[in-house]
Design a protein around this motif. Structure first.
Motif, PDB file in Angstrom:
ATOM      1  N   ARG A  49      31.304  37.708  41.456  1.00 53.92           N
ATOM      2  CA  ARG A  49      30.828  38.993  40.907  1.00 53.92           C
ATOM      3  C   ARG A  49      31.340  40.151  41.754  1.00 53.92           C
ATOM      4  O   ARG A  49      31.738  41.187  41.229  1.00 53.92           O
ATOM      5  N   SER A  50      31.329  39.964  43.084  1.00 51.90           N
ATOM      6  CA  SER A  50      31.805  41.038  43.970  1.00 51.90           C
ATOM      7  C   SER A  50      33.290  41.318  43.741  1.00 51.90           C
ATOM      8  O   SER A  50      33.731  42.461  43.830  1.00 51.90           O
ATOM      9  N   ILE A  51      34.067  40.291  43.428  1.00 51.89           N
ATOM     10  CA  ILE A  51      35.490  40.479  43.105  1.00 51.89           C
ATOM     11  C   ILE A  51      35.605  41.168  41.739  1.00 51.89           C
ATOM     12  O   ILE A  51      36.379  42.095  41.556  1.00 51.89           O
ATOM     13  N   GLY A  52      34.834  40.695  40.775  1.00 56.05           N
ATOM     14  CA  GLY A  52      34.906  41.201  39.404  1.00 56.05           C
ATOM     15  C   GLY A  52      34.536  42.664  39.272  1.00 56.05           C
ATOM     16  O   GLY A  52      35.023  43.355  38.375  1.00 56.05           O
TER      17      GLY A  52
ATOM     18  N   GLU B 237      45.028  31.485  34.298  1.00 55.95           N
ATOM     19  CA  GLU B 237      45.882  30.607  35.104  1.00 55.95           C
ATOM     20  C   GLU B 237      46.583  31.422  36.199  1.00 55.95           C
ATOM     21  O   GLU B 237      46.718  30.973  37.334  1.00 55.95           O
ATOM     22  N   ALA B 238      46.987  32.645  35.861  1.00 51.89           N
ATOM     23  CA  ALA B 238      47.680  33.504  36.827  1.00 51.89           C
ATOM     24  C   ALA B 238      46.730  34.177  37.814  1.00 51.89           C
ATOM     25  O   ALA B 238      47.013  34.250  39.003  1.00 51.89           O
ATOM     26  N   LYS B 239      45.579  34.662  37.325  1.00 58.28           N
ATOM     27  CA  LYS B 239      44.701  35.485  38.162  1.00 58.28           C
ATOM     28  C   LYS B 239      43.387  34.809  38.555  1.00 58.28           C
ATOM     29  O   LYS B 239      42.726  35.258  39.479  1.00 58.28           O
ATOM     30  N   GLU B 240      42.950  33.819  37.805  1.00 56.44           N
ATOM     31  CA  GLU B 240      41.704  33.075  37.987  1.00 56.44           C
ATOM     32  C   GLU B 240      40.443  33.834  37.577  1.00 56.44           C
ATOM     33  O   GLU B 240      39.463  33.230  37.188  1.00 56.44           O
ATOM     34  N   ILE B 241      40.454  35.150  37.695  1.00 52.46           N
ATOM     35  CA  ILE B 241      39.276  35.930  37.307  1.00 52.46           C
ATOM     36  C   ILE B 241      39.742  37.174  36.546  1.00 52.46           C
ATOM     37  O   ILE B 241      40.676  37.846  36.985  1.00 52.46           O
ATOM     38  N   ILE B 242      39.129  37.411  35.378  1.00 53.45           N
ATOM     39  CA  ILE B 242      39.525  38.569  34.570  1.00 53.45           C
ATOM     40  C   ILE B 242      38.298  39.245  33.973  1.00 53.45           C
ATOM     41  O   ILE B 242      37.229  38.643  33.866  1.00 53.45           O
ATOM     42  N   LYS B 243      38.505  40.502  33.591  1.00 59.64           N
ATOM     43  CA  LYS B 243      37.458  41.274  32.918  1.00 59.64           C
ATOM     44  C   LYS B 243      37.937  41.593  31.506  1.00 59.64           C
ATOM     45  O   LYS B 243      39.107  41.928  31.303  1.00 59.64           O
ATOM     46  N   VAL B 244      37.019  41.487  30.540  1.00 56.51           N
ATOM     47  CA  VAL B 244      37.328  41.744  29.137  1.00 56.51           C
ATOM     48  C   VAL B 244      36.381  42.822  28.626  1.00 56.51           C
ATOM     49  O   VAL B 244      35.185  42.798  28.912  1.00 56.51           O
ATOM     50  N   ASN B 245      36.932  43.753  27.865  1.00 53.07           N
ATOM     51  CA  ASN B 245      36.154  44.831  27.258  1.00 53.07           C
ATOM     52  C   ASN B 245      35.948  44.501  25.777  1.00 53.07           C
ATOM     53  O   ASN B 245      36.898  44.182  25.080  1.00 53.07           O
TER      54      ASN B 245
ATOM     55  N   PRO C 136      31.373  31.782  32.901  1.00 53.58           N
ATOM     56  CA  PRO C 136      30.937  33.170  32.778  1.00 53.58           C
ATOM     57  C   PRO C 136      30.411  33.647  34.133  1.00 53.58           C
ATOM     58  O   PRO C 136      29.649  32.936  34.778  1.00 53.58           O
ATOM     59  N   ILE C 137      30.835  34.810  34.567  1.00 49.22           N
ATOM     60  CA  ILE C 137      30.408  35.333  35.867  1.00 49.22           C
ATOM     61  C   ILE C 137      29.411  36.465  35.703  1.00 49.22           C
ATOM     62  O   ILE C 137      28.380  36.487  36.348  1.00 49.22           O
ATOM     63  N   GLN C 138      29.720  37.413  34.810  1.00 49.88           N
ATOM     64  CA  GLN C 138      28.850  38.576  34.681  1.00 49.88           C
ATOM     65  C   GLN C 138      29.092  39.263  33.343  1.00 49.88           C
ATOM     66  O   GLN C 138      30.226  39.345  32.888  1.00 49.88           O
ATOM     67  N   VAL C 139      28.007  39.742  32.747  1.00 47.95           N
ATOM     68  CA  VAL C 139      28.095  40.556  31.543  1.00 47.95           C
ATOM     69  C   VAL C 139      27.349  41.850  31.828  1.00 47.95           C
ATOM     70  O   VAL C 139      26.169  41.821  32.184  1.00 47.95           O
ATOM     71  N   ILE C 140      28.054  42.960  31.719  1.00 43.49           N
ATOM     72  CA  ILE C 140      27.422  44.281  31.903  1.00 43.49           C
ATOM     73  C   ILE C 140      27.877  45.176  30.771  1.00 43.49           C
ATOM     74  O   ILE C 140      29.068  45.397  30.605  1.00 43.49           O
ATOM     75  N   GLY C 141      26.919  45.687  30.000  1.00 39.35           N
ATOM     76  CA  GLY C 141      27.252  46.578  28.894  1.00 39.35           C
ATOM     77  C   GLY C 141      28.190  45.901  27.921  1.00 39.35           C
ATOM     78  O   GLY C 141      27.895  44.836  27.395  1.00 39.35           O
ATOM     79  N   ASN C 142      29.351  46.511  27.715  1.00 41.80           N
ATOM     80  CA  ASN C 142      30.317  45.954  26.758  1.00 41.80           C
ATOM     81  C   ASN C 142      31.471  45.226  27.456  1.00 41.80           C
ATOM     82  O   ASN C 142      32.509  44.987  26.858  1.00 41.80           O
TER      83      ASN C 142
ATOM     84  N   VAL D 184      33.023  39.370  32.779  1.00 41.28           N
ATOM     85  CA  VAL D 184      33.958  38.790  33.746  1.00 41.28           C
ATOM     86  C   VAL D 184      33.868  37.273  33.630  1.00 41.28           C
ATOM     87  O   VAL D 184      32.769  36.715  33.581  1.00 41.28           O
ATOM     88  N   ILE D 185      35.038  36.626  33.554  1.00 40.66           N
ATOM     89  CA  ILE D 185      35.067  35.164  33.501  1.00 40.66           C
ATOM     90  C   ILE D 185      36.029  34.621  34.559  1.00 40.66           C
ATOM     91  O   ILE D 185      36.951  35.319  34.995  1.00 40.66           O
ATOM     92  N   TYR D 186      35.784  33.375  34.946  1.00 38.62           N
ATOM     93  CA  TYR D 186      36.562  32.722  36.007  1.00 38.62           C
ATOM     94  C   TYR D 186      36.960  31.325  35.560  1.00 38.62           C
ATOM     95  O   TYR D 186      36.181  30.625  34.909  1.00 38.62           O
ATOM     96  N   LYS D 187      38.169  30.949  35.914  1.00 36.99           N
ATOM     97  CA  LYS D 187      38.616  29.568  35.728  1.00 36.99           C
ATOM     98  C   LYS D 187      39.629  29.275  36.822  1.00 36.99           C
ATOM     99  O   LYS D 187      40.612  30.001  36.976  1.00 36.99           O
ATOM    100  N   LYS D 188      39.370  28.221  37.586  1.00 33.75           N
ATOM    101  CA  LYS D 188      40.269  27.868  38.687  1.00 33.75           C
ATOM    102  C   LYS D 188      41.650  27.516  38.144  1.00 33.75           C
ATOM    103  O   LYS D 188      41.781  26.778  37.177  1.00 33.75           O
TER     104      LYS D 188
END
Length: 97
Positions: free
Chosen positions: A11-14, A41-49, A73-79, A82-86
Motif C-alpha cells: 500500500r505504501s508503494i501504491g 509482469e513488468a512492474k508487479e504493482i499497478i494502479k487502475v482508474n 488486491p492491495i487497496q481500493v480508494i474512491g475510483n 492498486v493490485i499486485y502480482k509477483k
C-alpha cells in the motif's frame, strides 16, 4: 496470500503510483486483462482508474480483475485501485516477512 505487514508495505508503494490504466465503458475484456497482466509482469504493482462511464465501481472491478488473472488486491480508494502480482521472470519487490 499476503500478510497484513506485506499488504501495508505494498500500500505504501501504491500510494505514490500514477494510474496507468483506465477502465471505462468497454468493461473488462480479454485485451484489457492481457495488458494488465503484461504491466504486472513488468512492474508487479499497478494502479487502475475506474471512469464514471464504467459499469463497475472500483471494488467490483478490482475483485473481478484479481480473480481472473490471479492477482492480489492491495487497496481500493474512491475510483482507483492498486493490485499486485509477483513477476514470474523478474521479481523486483522484496516483501517483508
Amino acid at each position: 496470500m499476503l500478510s497484513g505487514k506485506q499488504r501495508a508495505y505494498l500500500r505504501s508503494i501504491g500510494t505514490n503510483l500514477d494510474a496507468i490504466f483506465q477502465l471505462g465503458k468497454n468493461g473488462i475484456e480479454e485485451g484489457f486483462l492481457n495488458q494488465i497482466e503484461e504491466a504486472l509482469e513488468a512492474k508487479e504493482i499497478i494502479k487502475v482508474n475506474v471512469l464514471r462511464n464504467s459499469e463497475y465501481d472500483a471494488r467490483e472491478a478490482c475483485d473481478e480483475i484479481c480473480s481472473r488473472i490471479d492477482a492480489e488486491p492491495i487497496q481500493v480508494i474512491g475510483n482507483k485501485f492498486v493490485i499486485y502480482k509477483k513477476s514470474k521472470k523478474n521479481p523486483r519487490i522484496q516483501l517483508p516477512r
